[in-house]
Enzyme design. Structure first.
Site, PDB file in Angstrom:
ATOM      1  N   CYS A 118       0.831  -1.214   0.000  1.00 26.05           N
ATOM      2  CA  CYS A 118       0.000   0.000   0.000  1.00 26.05           C
ATOM      3  C   CYS A 118       0.864   1.261   0.000  1.00 26.05           C
ATOM      4  CB  CYS A 118      -0.884   0.045   1.233  1.00 26.05           C
ATOM      5  SG  CYS A 118      -2.101  -1.258   1.335  1.00 26.05           S
ATOM      6  N   GLU A 140       0.595   3.864   1.937  1.00 25.44           N
ATOM      7  CA  GLU A 140       0.951   4.326   3.282  1.00 25.44           C
ATOM      8  C   GLU A 140       2.226   3.647   3.765  1.00 25.44           C
ATOM      9  OE1 GLU A 140      -1.933   3.274   2.120  1.00 25.44           O
ATOM     10  OE2 GLU A 140      -3.637   4.086   3.228  1.00 25.44           O
TER      11      GLU A 140
END
Ligand code: THU
Length: 140
Positions: free
Chosen positions: A64, A66
């Site tokens: 991801c 993040e």
């Protein structure tokens, strides 16, 4: 999810996080989901690190946005997360996955989390709201 408390998104650093998260989703490698995500994370050095999601033909290897942003920061010696913006195109707002919430929790007990859609609209929440009663490094 929106907050009436003084908004981090409206600060100079919050605005910069939003700008960087919106910029980096353009680099997302998403041939399978076609769901680009960008993240920009502010650390205690006041430096900002950004990342996009990177998918893989072996789907489970996808990382991801993040985590890519945070892991880049860690590799540069950063340890204290102070805020993060997560941006996607389209009208909907993003929501960090459970794994990314836990990775954020490794580097702070709480921080502002700004969610940004493709219109540049924002919702501000916090890590504590997204991951209440969390397990963290101080347990060990
Ligand atoms: N994804 C992120 O990068 N961050 C989120 O907050 C949610 C999910 C990615 C993983 C995958 O590349 C795509 O979105 C669809 O799950």
């Amino acid at each position: 999810m929106t907050s009436d408390a003084p908004s981090f998104a409206a600060t100079r650093e919050g605005e910069e996080l939003i700008r960087r998260a919106r910029e980096v989703y353009k680099e997302a490698y998403v041939p399978y989901s076609h769901y680009p995500v960008g993240a920009a994370a502010l650390f205690s050095s006041r430096r900002i690190y950004s990342g996009c999601n990177v998918e893989n033909a072996s789907y489970g290897l996808t990382v991801c946005a993040e985590r890519n942003a945070i892991f880049q920061a860690v590799a540069q010696g950063q340890r204290v997360l102070q805020g993060i913006a997560i941006a996607v195109p389209g009208d909907g707002f993003p929501a960090p996955c459970g794994a990314c919430r836990q990775v954020m929790r490794e580097f702070t007990e709480d921080c502002p989390v700004i969610l940004v859609n493709g219109r540049g609209e924002t919702k501000e929440t916090s890590l504590k709201a997204l991951l209440p009663n969390a397990f963290g490094p101080e347990f060990l």
